[in-house]
Scaffold this active site. Structure first.
Site, PDB file in Angstrom:
ATOM      1  N   HIS A  27      29.363 -65.542  69.641  1.00  0.00           N
ATOM      2  CA  HIS A  27      28.201 -66.428  69.690  1.00  0.00           C
ATOM      3  C   HIS A  27      28.257 -67.372  68.494  1.00  0.00           C
ATOM      4  O   HIS A  27      28.465 -66.946  67.368  1.00  0.00           O
ATOM      5  CB  HIS A  27      26.916 -65.595  69.650  1.00  0.00           C
ATOM      6  CG  HIS A  27      25.679 -66.436  69.666  1.00  0.00           C
ATOM      7  ND1 HIS A  27      25.304 -67.169  70.761  1.00  0.00           N
ATOM      8  CD2 HIS A  27      24.748 -66.671  68.712  1.00  0.00           C
ATOM      9  CE1 HIS A  27      24.180 -67.819  70.472  1.00  0.00           C
ATOM     10  NE2 HIS A  27      23.835 -67.529  69.236  1.00  0.00           N
ATOM     11  N   GLY A  42      25.254 -67.524  62.860  1.00  0.00           N
ATOM     12  CA  GLY A  42      23.969 -67.251  62.218  1.00  0.00           C
ATOM     13  C   GLY A  42      22.949 -66.810  63.249  1.00  0.00           C
ATOM     14  O   GLY A  42      23.188 -66.887  64.457  1.00  0.00           O
ATOM     15  N   LYS A  48      21.838 -74.042  64.277  1.00  0.00           N
ATOM     16  CA  LYS A  48      23.281 -74.232  64.469  1.00  0.00           C
ATOM     17  C   LYS A  48      23.569 -75.456  65.333  1.00  0.00           C
ATOM     18  O   LYS A  48      24.440 -76.266  65.003  1.00  0.00           O
ATOM     19  CB  LYS A  48      23.897 -72.981  65.116  1.00  0.00           C
ATOM     20  CG  LYS A  48      23.837 -71.738  64.262  1.00  0.00           C
ATOM     21  CD  LYS A  48      24.568 -70.573  64.890  1.00  0.00           C
ATOM     22  CE  LYS A  48      23.945 -70.077  66.175  1.00  0.00           C
ATOM     23  NZ  LYS A  48      22.621 -69.429  65.970  1.00  0.00           N
ATOM     24  N   ASP A  66      27.346 -72.153  71.800  1.00  0.00           N
ATOM     25  CA  ASP A  66      26.748 -70.890  72.229  1.00  0.00           C
ATOM     26  C   ASP A  66      27.782 -69.788  72.452  1.00  0.00           C
ATOM     27  O   ASP A  66      27.764 -68.776  71.783  1.00  0.00           O
ATOM     28  CB  ASP A  66      25.881 -71.073  73.474  1.00  0.00           C
ATOM     29  CG  ASP A  66      25.000 -69.858  73.712  1.00  0.00           C
ATOM     30  OD1 ASP A  66      24.463 -69.326  72.717  1.00  0.00           O
ATOM     31  OD2 ASP A  66      24.864 -69.429  74.865  1.00  0.00           O
ATOM     32  N   ARG A 131      25.791 -66.584  44.417  1.00  0.00           N
ATOM     33  CA  ARG A 131      25.859 -68.030  44.196  1.00  0.00           C
ATOM     34  C   ARG A 131      27.294 -68.507  43.999  1.00  0.00           C
ATOM     35  O   ARG A 131      27.709 -69.525  44.533  1.00  0.00           O
ATOM     36  CB  ARG A 131      25.009 -68.379  42.973  1.00  0.00           C
ATOM     37  CG  ARG A 131      24.861 -69.866  42.779  1.00  0.00           C
ATOM     38  CD  ARG A 131      23.875 -70.188  41.703  1.00  0.00           C
ATOM     39  NE  ARG A 131      24.028 -71.567  41.315  1.00  0.00           N
ATOM     40  CZ  ARG A 131      23.373 -72.126  40.322  1.00  0.00           C
ATOM     41  NH1 ARG A 131      22.521 -71.421  39.627  1.00  0.00           N
ATOM     42  NH2 ARG A 131      23.555 -73.385  40.034  1.00  0.00           N
TER      43      ARG A 131
END
Length: 198
Positions: A27, A42, A48, A66, A131
């Site tokens: 996906h 995500g 997206k 998709d 980070r």
């Protein structure tokens, strides 16, 4: 066959390699960004498809939205393509299904691409988000490690620019240029020099 044995074996090897290649369905949105195959993943509702639309409007190409068919066509090579049912289509919340080829033209879509980077979109989570990841992060796709970067979705962030920057950095890494490694070396030298002065 009228072909020589060597030619026939070569053709059969290529055919069987693709025909019997391990496959999986993932996906996400699969894009061609600056010539690199990028899978955007995500949670549902993170944007997206909107990010894909922004990238397409900036001149990049859509492979699949998709559902992405991935196959290992060589020991260290993953190829992705779109299922025939969804070809050229992008679903955007509020707009519905868009035919990208018709709207943006022939050059806005690609038939297939080699997967080189996964961009994982995540909600803003300051506690668990690294980070400056020192080591490259990878995801295992059909036994092949694929480089992964994580991008936080937050108001005011231009994700399309960040994806392009991640792709450019991946291209440098594939060419043997390690920006983080070079920075760590530079920092170690600066610490050594300041130690000598004191």
């Amino acid at each position: 066959t009228p072909l020589s044995a060597a030619q026939a074996i070569d053709l059969l090897r290529i055919y069987l390699g693709k025909r019997l290649a391990p496959k999986t369905l993932m996906h996400g949105v699969f894009m061609d960004v600056l010539g690199l195959g990028v899978l955007i993943t995500g949670e549902s509702g993170l944007g997206k498809s909107e990010l894909a639309l922004e990238l397409i409007s900036r001149g990049h190409g859509l492979v699949a939205d998709d559902a992405v068919e991935l196959m290992r066509t060589a020991p260290s090579l993953i190829e992705g393509q779109c299922p025939p049912l969804l070809q050229n289509l992008l679903e955007v919340r509020g707009l519905g299904l868009l035919d990208i080829r018709t709207i943006f033209g022939e050059t806005s879509v690609r038939r297939k691409k080699k997967l080189k980077l996964i961009v994982n979109l995540v909600r803003t989570t300051p506690d668990s988000f690294e980070r400056l990841p020192i080591q490259d992060q990878t995801d295992d796709i059909l036994g092949v490690p694929i480089r992964r970067v994580m991008l936080q979705v937050a108001a005011g962030r231009n994700l399309a620019v960040l994806v392009e920057a991640a792709v450019r950095n991946t291209i440098l890494t594939l060419r043997g240029i390690d920006t983080m490694g070079e920075f760590i070396e530079r920092q170690a030298l600066a610490i050594m020099e300041s130690g000598r002065q004191n």
